[in-house]
Design a protein around this motif. Structure first.
Motif, PDB file in Angstrom:
ATOM      1  N   ALA A   1     -37.803 102.247 129.837  1.00  0.00           N
ATOM      2  CA  ALA A   1     -38.096 101.253 128.868  1.00  0.00           C
ATOM      3  C   ALA A   1     -37.692  99.709 128.681  1.00  0.00           C
ATOM      4  CB  ALA A   1     -38.285 102.287 127.252  1.00  0.00           C
ATOM      5  N   ILE A   2     -36.933 100.371 129.594  1.00  0.00           N
ATOM      6  CA  ILE A   2     -35.838  99.150 129.900  1.00  0.00           C
ATOM      7  C   ILE A   2     -36.641  98.313 130.917  1.00  0.00           C
ATOM      8  CG2 ILE A   2     -33.493  97.348 130.202  1.00  0.00           C
ATOM      9  CD1 ILE A   2     -31.899 100.531 129.445  1.00  0.00           C
ATOM     10  N   LYS A   3     -37.009  96.846 130.552  1.00  0.00           N
ATOM     11  CA  LYS A   3     -37.749  95.844 131.451  1.00  0.00           C
ATOM     12  C   LYS A   3     -36.810  95.942 132.392  1.00  0.00           C
ATOM     13  CE  LYS A   3     -41.481  94.503 127.826  1.00  0.00           C
ATOM     14  NZ  LYS A   3     -41.630  93.058 126.890  1.00  0.00           N
ATOM     15  N   GLY A   4     -37.603  94.877 132.840  1.00  0.00           N
ATOM     16  CA  GLY A   4     -36.546  94.327 134.663  1.00  0.00           C
ATOM     17  C   GLY A   4     -35.839  95.346 134.855  1.00  0.00           C
ATOM     18  N   SER A   5     -35.560  96.726 134.683  1.00  0.00           N
ATOM     19  CA  SER A   5     -35.023  97.710 135.349  1.00  0.00           C
ATOM     20  C   SER A   5     -35.340  98.271 136.614  1.00  0.00           C
ATOM     21  CB  SER A   5     -34.659  99.099 134.683  1.00  0.00           C
ATOM     22  OG  SER A   5     -35.811  99.226 134.418  1.00  0.00           O
ATOM     23  N   GLY A   6     -36.153  97.823 137.048  1.00  0.00           N
ATOM     24  CA  GLY A   6     -37.178  98.201 137.703  1.00  0.00           C
ATOM     25  C   GLY A   6     -37.938 100.193 138.228  1.00  0.00           C
ATOM     26  N   TYR A   7     -37.600 100.529 136.717  1.00  0.00           N
ATOM     27  CA  TYR A   7     -37.495 101.798 136.094  1.00  0.00           C
ATOM     28  C   TYR A   7     -39.148 102.187 135.499  1.00  0.00           C
ATOM     29  CZ  TYR A   7     -33.719 103.238 138.503  1.00  0.00           C
ATOM     30  OH  TYR A   7     -32.145 103.409 139.313  1.00  0.00           O
ATOM     31  N   GLU A   8     -39.528 101.104 135.059  1.00  0.00           N
ATOM     32  CA  GLU A   8     -41.461 100.555 134.079  1.00  0.00           C
ATOM     33  C   GLU A   8     -41.815 101.243 134.120  1.00  0.00           C
ATOM     34  OE1 GLU A   8     -39.386  97.776 135.525  1.00  0.00           O
ATOM     35  OE2 GLU A   8     -38.906  96.206 134.195  1.00  0.00           O
ATOM     36  N   LYS A   9     -42.358 102.055 133.568  1.00  0.00           N
ATOM     37  CA  LYS A   9     -43.385 103.251 133.530  1.00  0.00           C
ATOM     38  C   LYS A   9     -43.407 104.164 135.525  1.00  0.00           C
ATOM     39  CE  LYS A   9     -46.528  99.471 132.567  1.00  0.00           C
ATOM     40  NZ  LYS A   9     -48.341  98.846 132.993  1.00  0.00           N
ATOM     41  N   ARG A  10     -42.400 104.679 135.674  1.00  0.00           N
ATOM     42  CA  ARG A  10     -42.138 104.954 136.676  1.00  0.00           C
ATOM     43  C   ARG A  10     -41.126 106.416 135.823  1.00  0.00           C
ATOM     44  NH1 ARG A  10     -41.833 102.151 140.688  1.00  0.00           N
ATOM     45  NH2 ARG A  10     -42.179 104.338 142.344  1.00  0.00           N
ATOM     46  N   GLU A  11     -41.319 106.558 134.524  1.00  0.00           N
ATOM     47  CA  GLU A  11     -40.268 107.689 133.631  1.00  0.00           C
ATOM     48  C   GLU A  11     -40.533 109.109 134.557  1.00  0.00           C
ATOM     49  OE1 GLU A  11     -40.037 110.212 129.553  1.00  0.00           O
ATOM     50  OE2 GLU A  11     -41.874 108.473 129.750  1.00  0.00           O
ATOM     51  N   GLY A  12     -40.007 109.819 134.873  1.00  0.00           N
ATOM     52  CA  GLY A  12     -40.001 111.051 135.307  1.00  0.00           C
ATOM     53  C   GLY A  12     -40.318 111.108 137.120  1.00  0.00           C
ATOM     54  N   GLU A  13     -39.570 110.049 137.666  1.00  0.00           N
ATOM     55  CA  GLU A  13     -40.088 110.086 139.509  1.00  0.00           C
ATOM     56  C   GLU A  13     -38.559 110.628 139.720  1.00  0.00           C
ATOM     57  OE1 GLU A  13     -42.104 106.717 141.122  1.00  0.00           O
ATOM     58  OE2 GLU A  13     -43.326 106.943 139.741  1.00  0.00           O
ATOM     59  N   ASP A  14     -38.676 110.883 140.574  1.00  0.00           N
ATOM     60  CA  ASP A  14     -37.392 110.822 141.389  1.00  0.00           C
ATOM     61  C   ASP A  14     -36.979 109.637 141.701  1.00  0.00           C
ATOM     62  OD1 ASP A  14     -36.900 113.759 141.095  1.00  0.00           O
ATOM     63  OD2 ASP A  14     -38.337 113.967 143.408  1.00  0.00           O
ATOM     64  N   LYS A  15     -35.083 109.845 141.738  1.00  0.00           N
ATOM     65  CA  LYS A  15     -34.438 108.225 141.836  1.00  0.00           C
ATOM     66  C   LYS A  15     -33.242 108.660 142.735  1.00  0.00           C
ATOM     67  CE  LYS A  15     -31.652 107.604 138.196  1.00  0.00           C
ATOM     68  NZ  LYS A  15     -31.102 107.241 136.923  1.00  0.00           N
TER      69      LYS A  15
END
Length: 356
Positions: free
Chosen positions: A269-283
């Motif tokens: 949910a944080i803009k500019g984090s690089g995780y936008e719309k990637r919830e649940g993906e592996d990191k």
């Protein structure tokens, strides 16, 4: 890992940069006058504040610890003292009375000299070992043989077929018995070290004089099998590594260094984090950088370019100490500090004398 930590690389001055084919920022700059407007002079209070020691594991024969907040010169001095300047016992002189084994006198003496010993710590510090010759006709090292022709195993066929370190008899001299008796008696660290093999008609009879010495005199006096250190590796993930790339990134490091986690809803949910719309993906996340061997494998893959930064902490030394048995591994580190302190006191007296 929270987004704001992705771009945290620590103090650049304290980190040696590990690049694809080069190493940069390797020169120490913590001395007076290097940076404009900064004092940089040595402060005892600051040194006490920065100094930290953390033991990772401690066993009788080996240990690992981190020494933090010191210069490489101090860490290296401690390492060199452990190797070359802590007193131990070793067989120095061998008087061969009879040796009809297949091992030449010189080779046998060399093997005896390399046997590690242990005994009273107080006695080791205060005494040089002396050997008391036996009474005329006394032969404590004689071996008696007989054999059973029904056996094919030399261990069963012959008595005393193998000569081990435990067969060496220590004879204290004078007041040595006060320090080296009972559990504190001088004995081999490993009693099952094989010295020679004998067969019927062969005999070894000899006397040995044991001295106290340091590794600087001869390697046989060194109390450590290994005394080394390495700098703490640092792994900073500068940009998110997700999906299949995360698993490939994990495979670039030894097991346990990189872990795989799921992108949380808060991070997505944080803009500019690089995780936008990637919830649940592996990191990919750093689990334990200390296990890294700094192979630079991840820097060879184009998909990780600009996403990871490798380095080593300049003032974090991970020691590995393996004892040969005369001293416990943790005692070696403390003994090295004691020797270093003695050296510093000697140097202080010399400096004071020169200033007069």
């Amino acid at each position: 890992m929270s987004p704001h930590k992705l771009h945290t690389s620590g103090n650049e001055r304290d980190t040696i940069n590990i690049n694809k084919e080069t190493v940069t920022n390797g020169i120490s700059t913590d001395f007076p006058g290097h940076f404009y407007g900064e004092d940089g002079s040595f402060s005892l209070e600051q040194f006490r504040k920065d100094l930290n020691i953390k033991v990772h594991y401690n066993r009788q024969s080996d240990m690992s610890l981190s020494l933090m907040g010191v210069d490489a010169s101090i860490a290296n001095a401690i390492r060199r003292i452990m190797i070359a300047e802590i007193s131990t016992l070793a067989i120095e002189t061998v008087f061969v009375e009879d040796n009809t084994s297949v091992i030449h006198d010189e080779v046998l003496s060399h093997r005896l000299g390399l046997i590690p010993w242990k005994g009273s710590k107080q006695g080791i510090r205060e005494f040089l070992q002396e050997f008391k010759r036996g009474e005329p006709g006394e032969d404590p090292f004689a071996n008696t043989f007989d054999w059973n022709t029904d056996e094919n195993d030399p261990e069963k066929l012959y008595h005393n077929a193998n000569v081990y370190a435990k067969d060496i008899v220590f004879t204290p001299s004078g007041r040595q018995a006060e320090y080296f008796s009972g559990e504190d008696a001088i004995r081999p660290s490993n009693p099952d070290i094989l010295i020679a093999k004998l067969r019927p008609g062969q005999r070894i009879a000899l006397e040995m004089h044991m001295h106290k010495g340091i590794g600087a005199d001869h390697a046989k006096f060194s109390p450590v099998a290994t005394a080394s250190y390495r700098l703490l590796p640092t792994i900073n993930i500068m940009q998110p590594i997700l999906g299949e790339d995360a698993h490939k990134f994990q495979g670039c490091f030894p097991k346990g260094v990189i872990g795989i986690e799921k992108v949380t809803r808060q991070e997505a949910a944080i803009k500019g984090s690089g995780y936008e719309k990637r919830e649940g993906e592996d990191k990919a996340v750093v689990v334990d950088a200390m296990k890294d061997t700094v192979s630079r494998e991840c820097l060879r893959h184009p998909e990780f370019q600009g996403k990871v930064k490798l380095g080593r902490k300049r003032d974090h030394f991970i020691f590995g100490i393996e004892s040969t048995g005369q001293w416990d591994s943790d005692e070696l580190f403390v003994e090295a500090l004691r020797v270093l302190k003695k050296k510093c006191l000697t140097l202080e007296k010399q400096v004071v004398f020169m200033a007069r």
